[in-house]
Design an enzyme around this catalytic site. Structure first.
Site, PDB file in Angstrom:
ATOM      1  N   HIS A   1     -22.616 -24.855  61.046  1.00 55.79           N
ATOM      2  CA  HIS A   1     -21.701 -25.990  61.132  1.00 55.79           C
ATOM      3  C   HIS A   1     -21.249 -26.121  62.589  1.00 55.79           C
ATOM      4  CE1 HIS A   1     -20.702 -26.115  56.682  1.00 55.79           C
ATOM      5  NE2 HIS A   1     -21.156 -24.879  56.772  1.00 55.79           N
TER       6      HIS A   1
ATOM      7  N   HIS B   1     -27.680 -22.396  57.788  1.00 51.55           N
ATOM      8  CA  HIS B   1     -27.199 -23.570  58.529  1.00 51.55           C
ATOM      9  C   HIS B   1     -25.989 -23.182  59.353  1.00 51.55           C
ATOM     10  CE1 HIS B   1     -25.308 -23.530  54.544  1.00 51.55           C
ATOM     11  NE2 HIS B   1     -24.231 -24.036  55.096  1.00 51.55           N
TER      12      HIS B   1
ATOM     13  N   ASN C   1     -21.568 -19.737  57.150  1.00 51.73           N
ATOM     14  CA  ASN C   1     -21.091 -18.998  55.989  1.00 51.73           C
ATOM     15  C   ASN C   1     -22.254 -18.248  55.368  1.00 51.73           C
ATOM     16  OD1 ASN C   1     -18.401 -20.033  56.118  1.00 51.73           O
ATOM     17  ND2 ASN C   1     -19.164 -21.981  55.317  1.00 51.73           N
TER      18      ASN C   1
ATOM     19  N   HIS D   1     -29.657 -22.209  52.349  1.00 47.77           N
ATOM     20  CA  HIS D   1     -30.625 -22.440  53.439  1.00 47.77           C
ATOM     21  C   HIS D   1     -29.796 -22.292  54.710  1.00 47.77           C
ATOM     22  CE1 HIS D   1     -34.245 -24.924  55.073  1.00 47.77           C
ATOM     23  NE2 HIS D   1     -33.487 -24.629  56.126  1.00 47.77           N
TER      24      HIS D   1
ATOM     25  N   ASP E   1     -22.726 -33.711  58.262  1.00 48.91           N
ATOM     26  CA  ASP E   1     -22.326 -33.180  56.957  1.00 48.91           C
ATOM     27  C   ASP E   1     -21.866 -34.335  56.066  1.00 48.91           C
ATOM     28  OD1 ASP E   1     -21.314 -30.097  55.935  1.00 48.91           O
ATOM     29  OD2 ASP E   1     -20.574 -31.842  54.837  1.00 48.91           O
TER      30      ASP E   1
HETATM   31  P1  5GP Z   1     -21.736 -24.103  53.202  1.00 47.01           P
HETATM   32  O1  5GP Z   1     -20.572 -24.256  52.263  1.00 47.01           O
HETATM   33  O2  5GP Z   1     -22.966 -23.598  52.478  1.00 47.01           O
HETATM   34  O3  5GP Z   1     -21.439 -23.333  54.435  1.00 47.01           O
HETATM   35  O4  5GP Z   1     -22.051 -25.560  53.746  1.00 47.01           O
HETATM   36  C1  5GP Z   1     -22.860 -26.485  53.080  1.00 47.01           C
HETATM   37  C2  5GP Z   1     -22.519 -27.842  53.623  1.00 47.01           C
HETATM   38  O5  5GP Z   1     -23.546 -28.729  53.248  1.00 47.01           O
HETATM   39  C3  5GP Z   1     -21.195 -28.407  53.100  1.00 47.01           C
HETATM   40  O6  5GP Z   1     -20.307 -28.669  54.175  1.00 47.01           O
HETATM   41  C4  5GP Z   1     -21.630 -29.696  52.387  1.00 47.01           C
HETATM   42  O7  5GP Z   1     -20.717 -30.756  52.568  1.00 47.01           O
HETATM   43  C5  5GP Z   1     -22.981 -29.990  53.007  1.00 47.01           C
HETATM   44  N1  5GP Z   1     -23.913 -30.697  52.138  1.00 47.01           N
HETATM   45  C6  5GP Z   1     -24.220 -30.371  50.858  1.00 47.01           C
HETATM   46  N2  5GP Z   1     -25.140 -31.227  50.374  1.00 47.01           N
HETATM   47  C7  5GP Z   1     -25.426 -32.103  51.369  1.00 47.01           C
HETATM   48  C8  5GP Z   1     -26.307 -33.222  51.477  1.00 47.01           C
HETATM   49  O8  5GP Z   1     -27.027 -33.585  50.554  1.00 47.01           O
HETATM   50  N3  5GP Z   1     -26.324 -33.894  52.660  1.00 47.01           N
HETATM   51  C9  5GP Z   1     -25.538 -33.504  53.720  1.00 47.01           C
HETATM   52  N4  5GP Z   1     -25.639 -34.256  54.841  1.00 47.01           N
HETATM   53  N5  5GP Z   1     -24.695 -32.452  53.659  1.00 47.01           N
HETATM   54  C10 5GP Z   1     -24.639 -31.759  52.502  1.00 47.01           C
HETATM   55 ZN    ZN Z   2     -34.444 -24.542  52.066  1.00 48.56          ZN
END
Ligand code: 5GP
Ligand code: ZN
Length: 112
Positions: free
Chosen positions: A100, A98, A85, A96, A29
């Site tokens: 964690h 994912h 999430n 997309h 991340d």
């Molecule tokens: P969400 O909030 O959707 O559950 O998690 C998205 C995660 O993607 C966040 O923890 C954020 O830091 C990570 N993230 C967003 N953009 C990028 C990126 O360009 N590269 C990487 N490695 N992580 C990203």
């Molecule tokens: Zn995608």
């Protein structure tokens, strides 16, 4: 498609890879919230957990088969937490699917 994680899959945005195979990619991340913070994504665009179906759930199964190995490979040797999430109330920020993987340290007892 205007999806950050599809761009990472296409190599258009760099990422620090932890594991990759024909179905999934795991990478660090960009804004880690624990000493180990890895994201695991399917190599097809599934918007969120809400969009998991009988047709694409093999990707989810595969992710969960690989998570123990990915977590340890990334350094979460003492245990880990897996979070996905989904939607606005969960503050999903990248549409997309994912997962964690958080670890490498003692995590707080409560998630919320
Ligand atoms: P969400 O909030 O959707 O559950 O998690 C998205 C995660 O993607 C966040 O923890 C954020 O830091 C990570 N993230 C967003 N953009 C990028 C990126 O360009 N590269 C990487 N490695 N992580 C990203
Ligand atoms: Zn995608």
């Amino acid at each position: 498609m205007d999806c950050i994680f599809c761009k990472i899959l296409a190599g258009e945005i760099p990422s620090t890879k932890v594991y990759e195979d024909e179905m999934i990619l795991a990478f660090r991340d960009i804004n880690p919230e624990a000493k180990v913070h890895v994201l695991v994504i399917p190599k097809i665009h599934i918007p969120s957990m809400d969009a998991v179906t009988a047709e694409n759930s093999a990707y989810v199964t595969h992710i969960f088969e690989k998570i123990p190995m990915i977590a340890k490979e990334a350094g979460a040797t003492g245990g880990y937490r897996v979070i996905s999430n989904c939607g606005a109330d969960a503050a999903q920020s990248v549409p997309h699917l994912h997962f964690h993987i958080l670890g490498g340290q003692q995590l707080p007892t409560h998630i919320v």
